[in-house]
Scaffold this motif. Sequence first.
Motif, PDB file in Angstrom:
ATOM      1  N   TYR A  55       0.889  -1.303   0.077  1.00 34.37           N
ATOM      2  CA  TYR A  55       0.056  -0.100  -0.066  1.00 34.37           C
ATOM      3  C   TYR A  55       0.941   1.381  -0.092  1.00 34.37           C
ATOM      4  CZ  TYR A  55      -3.989   2.837   1.189  1.00 34.37           C
ATOM      5  OH  TYR A  55      -4.985   3.794   1.147  1.00 34.37           O
ATOM      6  N   ILE A  56       0.605   2.051  -1.078  1.00 35.09           N
ATOM      7  CA  ILE A  56       1.489   3.225  -1.031  1.00 35.09           C
ATOM      8  C   ILE A  56       0.598   4.533  -1.422  1.00 35.09           C
ATOM      9  CG2 ILE A  56       3.496   2.036  -1.980  1.00 35.09           C
ATOM     10  CD1 ILE A  56       2.763   2.917  -4.605  1.00 35.09           C
ATOM     11  N   PHE A  57       1.194   5.701  -1.698  1.00 38.31           N
ATOM     12  CA  PHE A  57       0.433   6.950  -1.767  1.00 38.31           C
ATOM     13  C   PHE A  57      -0.598   6.862  -2.899  1.00 38.31           C
ATOM     14  CE2 PHE A  57       3.721   7.197  -4.796  1.00 38.31           C
ATOM     15  CZ  PHE A  57       3.304   7.943  -5.922  1.00 38.31           C
ATOM     16  N   PHE A  58      -0.200   5.876  -3.993  1.00 39.75           N
ATOM     17  CA  PHE A  58      -0.895   5.875  -4.943  1.00 39.75           C
ATOM     18  C   PHE A  58      -2.359   5.162  -4.781  1.00 39.75           C
ATOM     19  CE2 PHE A  58      -2.104   2.841  -8.877  1.00 39.75           C
ATOM     20  CZ  PHE A  58      -2.354   3.991  -9.840  1.00 39.75           C
ATOM     21  N   HIS A  59      -2.429   4.337  -3.950  1.00 40.54           N
ATOM     22  CA  HIS A  59      -3.704   3.648  -3.573  1.00 40.54           C
ATOM     23  C   HIS A  59      -4.530   4.862  -2.592  1.00 40.54           C
ATOM     24  CE1 HIS A  59      -0.952   0.221  -4.096  1.00 40.54           C
ATOM     25  NE2 HIS A  59      -1.671   0.030  -4.874  1.00 40.54           N
ATOM     26  N   ASP A  60      -3.925   5.602  -1.783  1.00 37.71           N
ATOM     27  CA  ASP A  60      -4.883   6.759  -1.491  1.00 37.71           C
ATOM     28  C   ASP A  60      -5.366   7.501  -2.252  1.00 37.71           C
ATOM     29  OD1 ASP A  60      -4.368   6.231   1.613  1.00 37.71           O
ATOM     30  OD2 ASP A  60      -2.375   7.254   1.611  1.00 37.71           O
ATOM     31  N   LYS A  61      -4.689   7.821  -3.356  1.00 36.41           N
ATOM     32  CA  LYS A  61      -5.052   8.588  -4.531  1.00 36.41           C
ATOM     33  C   LYS A  61      -6.129   7.849  -5.224  1.00 36.41           C
ATOM     34  CE  LYS A  61      -3.069  10.870  -8.604  1.00 36.41           C
ATOM     35  NZ  LYS A  61      -1.644  11.076  -9.246  1.00 36.41           N
ATOM     36  N   ILE A  62      -6.176   6.625  -5.316  1.00 35.87           N
ATOM     37  CA  ILE A  62      -7.239   5.910  -5.878  1.00 35.87           C
ATOM     38  C   ILE A  62      -8.460   6.123  -5.055  1.00 35.87           C
ATOM     39  CG2 ILE A  62      -8.423   3.562  -6.442  1.00 35.87           C
ATOM     40  CD1 ILE A  62      -5.181   2.823  -7.037  1.00 35.87           C
ATOM     41  N   LEU A  63      -8.414   5.985  -3.793  1.00 37.98           N
ATOM     42  CA  LEU A  63      -9.544   6.017  -2.927  1.00 37.98           C
ATOM     43  C   LEU A  63     -10.002   7.302  -2.878  1.00 37.98           C
ATOM     44  CD1 LEU A  63      -8.043   3.594  -0.147  1.00 37.98           C
ATOM     45  CD2 LEU A  63      -9.947   3.097  -1.533  1.00 37.98           C
ATOM     46  N   ASN A  64      -9.221   8.222  -2.741  1.00 39.10           N
ATOM     47  CA  ASN A  64      -9.804   9.892  -2.775  1.00 39.10           C
ATOM     48  C   ASN A  64     -10.559   9.976  -3.985  1.00 39.10           C
ATOM     49  OD1 ASN A  64      -8.463  10.274  -0.060  1.00 39.10           O
ATOM     50  ND2 ASN A  64      -6.809  10.705  -1.147  1.00 39.10           N
ATOM     51  N   ILE A  65     -10.048   9.803  -5.170  1.00 44.83           N
ATOM     52  CA  ILE A  65     -10.814  10.074  -6.436  1.00 44.83           C
ATOM     53  C   ILE A  65     -12.369   9.268  -6.431  1.00 44.83           C
ATOM     54  CG2 ILE A  65     -10.997   9.515  -8.805  1.00 44.83           C
ATOM     55  CD1 ILE A  65      -7.846   9.880  -8.865  1.00 44.83           C
ATOM     56  N   ILE A  66     -12.271   8.116  -6.018  1.00 45.44           N
ATOM     57  CA  ILE A  66     -13.667   7.361  -5.921  1.00 45.44           C
ATOM     58  C   ILE A  66     -14.585   7.984  -4.862  1.00 45.44           C
ATOM     59  CG2 ILE A  66     -14.566   5.209  -5.397  1.00 45.44           C
ATOM     60  CD1 ILE A  66     -12.198   3.892  -6.423  1.00 45.44           C
ATOM     61  N   ARG A  67     -13.902   8.502  -3.601  1.00 46.55           N
ATOM     62  CA  ARG A  67     -14.784   9.183  -2.505  1.00 46.55           C
ATOM     63  C   ARG A  67     -15.227  10.437  -3.059  1.00 46.55           C
ATOM     64  NH1 ARG A  67     -10.260   8.100   0.741  1.00 46.55           N
ATOM     65  NH2 ARG A  67     -10.530   6.341   2.143  1.00 46.55           N
ATOM     66  N   GLU A  68     -14.565  11.133  -3.996  1.00 46.44           N
ATOM     67  CA  GLU A  68     -15.148  12.312  -4.364  1.00 46.44           C
ATOM     68  C   GLU A  68     -16.376  12.298  -5.393  1.00 46.44           C
ATOM     69  OE1 GLU A  68     -11.839  14.084  -6.235  1.00 46.44           O
ATOM     70  OE2 GLU A  68     -10.695  14.795  -4.132  1.00 46.44           O
ATOM     71  N   GLU A  69     -16.253  11.063  -6.049  1.00 46.83           N
ATOM     72  CA  GLU A  69     -17.400  10.859  -6.985  1.00 46.83           C
ATOM     73  C   GLU A  69     -18.679  10.387  -6.251  1.00 46.83           C
ATOM     74  OE1 GLU A  69     -17.511  11.339 -10.130  1.00 46.83           O
ATOM     75  OE2 GLU A  69     -15.365  12.110 -10.147  1.00 46.83           O
TER      76      GLU A  69
END
Length: 254
Positions: A55-69
């Motif tokens: 788990y790295i910063f990239f996976h936080d990025k994925i989750l944040n984009i999905i949350r925003e949607e």
Amino acid sequence: MKLFRYVGYFFILILIYSFFLEPFSIKKSNLNIDIPEFESNIKIIHITDLHMYKYIFFHDKILNIIREEKPDIILYTGDSIIKNTDKDDLKKFFEELSKIAPVYVVYGNWDYYNLEMVNEVYNQKNIHIINNNTISIYFDDFSLKLIGLPIYKKIEYIDTTPASYTIALEHIPDTIFYNKEIFDQANLILAGHTHGGQVYIPFLTKYFIKKYSFYLRGKVNFNENKIMYINRGLGAWFNIRFLAPPEILIITLN
């Protein structure tokens, strides 16, 4: 001599971009589908091919984009692992994903290398394995049927219950052609597996990928009521991507 030097610099820049920039970028794609006599909206996120090691910063990025949607549901079409995937890190990702919206998953070919671990990760309250199965979700009077196709074989049970809209989930795009009955009733077919070519060189990549998958990436229109979408996925082999950035697909049923 200078020309060779400049060509060398150019290839070095391409390598830096392909290894350190594009694999960590995420492109959002949109698929808007109009449904007659449907008076509301359903937002669906489709992701695939996570291929997580740690788990790295990239996976936080994925989750944040999905949350925003703020999706109503999340559809995931397999390949969570690679060799030596950290189980706790993978579980952390799916725990966070399942807090956003209900998640419906099918297996990818890589998942079978350690299916026991994958099932343990998916064994969470808001995650539903629909591999080789069918589930119906209801939004008031609107029924959404999800069909999870197994890899390279026919589904064991075909649910013919009528639905307002039907989505078939598969990992490998060609799987749908082993299941004519599902192809006939599906309105939308979602797949992954190809990584959009991963290193995409027009014409050449498609030629080499053809033996693994007839369709490579993006939207395929079979007719006005039947669409396939092949998602480029999120992870990658050897952490390299070129002209095939990671993708999150946002589907809106209008």
